[in-house]
Design a protein around this motif. Structure first.
Motif, PDB file in Angstrom:
ATOM      1  N   GLY A  66       0.787  -1.217   0.000  1.00 10.77           N
ATOM      2  CA  GLY A  66       0.000   0.000   0.000  1.00 10.77           C
ATOM      3  C   GLY A  66       0.822   1.272   0.000  1.00 10.77           C
ATOM      4  N   GLY A  67       2.143   1.148  -0.101  1.00 12.44           N
ATOM      5  CA  GLY A  67       3.001   2.332  -0.123  1.00 12.44           C
ATOM      6  C   GLY A  67       2.777   3.158  -1.379  1.00 12.44           C
ATOM      7  N   THR A  68       2.859   4.477  -1.251  1.00 10.27           N
ATOM      8  CA  THR A  68       2.650   5.341  -2.411  1.00 10.27           C
ATOM      9  C   THR A  68       3.957   6.025  -2.788  1.00 10.27           C
ATOM     10  N   PHE A  69       4.156   6.230  -4.093  1.00 14.01           N
ATOM     11  CA  PHE A  69       5.405   6.781  -4.606  1.00 14.01           C
ATOM     12  C   PHE A  69       5.120   7.770  -5.728  1.00 14.01           C
ATOM     13  N   ASP A  70       6.139   8.613  -6.009  1.00 10.83           N
ATOM     14  CA  ASP A  70       5.957   9.614  -7.060  1.00 10.83           C
ATOM     15  C   ASP A  70       6.543   9.161  -8.397  1.00 10.83           C
ATOM     16  N   ARG A  71       7.023   7.940  -8.467  1.00 15.34           N
ATOM     17  CA  ARG A  71       7.553   7.403  -9.719  1.00 15.34           C
ATOM     18  C   ARG A  71       7.338   5.891  -9.723  1.00 15.34           C
ATOM     19  N   GLU A  72       7.564   5.270 -10.898  1.00 17.18           N
ATOM     20  CA  GLU A  72       7.377   3.836 -10.993  1.00 17.18           C
ATOM     21  C   GLU A  72       8.634   3.110 -10.551  1.00 17.18           C
ATOM     22  N   TYR A  73       8.442   1.985  -9.863  1.00 16.42           N
ATOM     23  CA  TYR A  73       9.567   1.168  -9.420  1.00 16.42           C
ATOM     24  C   TYR A  73       9.390  -0.258  -9.923  1.00 16.42           C
ATOM     25  N   TYR A  74      10.493  -0.871 -10.350  1.00 13.02           N
ATOM     26  CA  TYR A  74      10.443  -2.279 -10.745  1.00 13.02           C
ATOM     27  C   TYR A  74      10.163  -3.126  -9.509  1.00 13.02           C
ATOM     28  N   GLU A  75      10.846  -2.782  -8.418  1.00 14.62           N
ATOM     29  CA  GLU A  75      10.599  -3.445  -7.144  1.00 14.62           C
ATOM     30  C   GLU A  75      10.164  -2.403  -6.135  1.00 14.62           C
ATOM     31  N   CYS A  76       9.173  -2.745  -5.342  1.00 14.80           N
ATOM     32  CA  CYS A  76       8.694  -1.806  -4.334  1.00 14.80           C
ATOM     33  C   CYS A  76       9.802  -1.504  -3.327  1.00 14.80           C
ATOM     34  N   PRO A  77      10.127  -0.223  -3.116  1.00 17.63           N
ATOM     35  CA  PRO A  77      11.172   0.156  -2.164  1.00 17.63           C
ATOM     36  C   PRO A  77      10.817  -0.228  -0.734  1.00 17.63           C
ATOM     37  N   ASP A  78       9.544  -0.383  -0.458  1.00 18.51           N
ATOM     38  CA  ASP A  78       9.120  -0.689   0.912  1.00 18.51           C
ATOM     39  C   ASP A  78       9.138  -2.182   1.208  1.00 18.51           C
TER      40      ASP A  78
END
Ligand SMILES: [Zn+2]
Length: 52
Positions: free
Chosen positions: A27-39
């Motif tokens: 459910g983490g929100t980000f301002d860019r797309e990530y291949y792998e969730c940073p969280d």
């Protein structure tokens, strides 16, 4: 609404494009797309949200 929530809402809407991506696992929100969730580190879990 608490003061902290008001501040977070203000900064979140500052540029109108922030936190457009969200992890479907944690459910983490980000301002860019990530291949792998940073969280949570899960691949292909970050998807673009459509709140417009
Ligand atoms: Zn995640």
């Amino acid at each position: 609404m608490s003061l902290m929530a008001r501040l977070l809402d203000f900064f979140g809407d500052a540029d109108g494009e922030s936190e457009a991506y969200q992890c479907i696992r944690c459910g983490g929100t980000f301002d860019r797309e990530y291949y792998e969730c940073p969280d949570c580190g899960v691949s292909h879990a970050v998807v673009r949200t459509t709140d417009e």
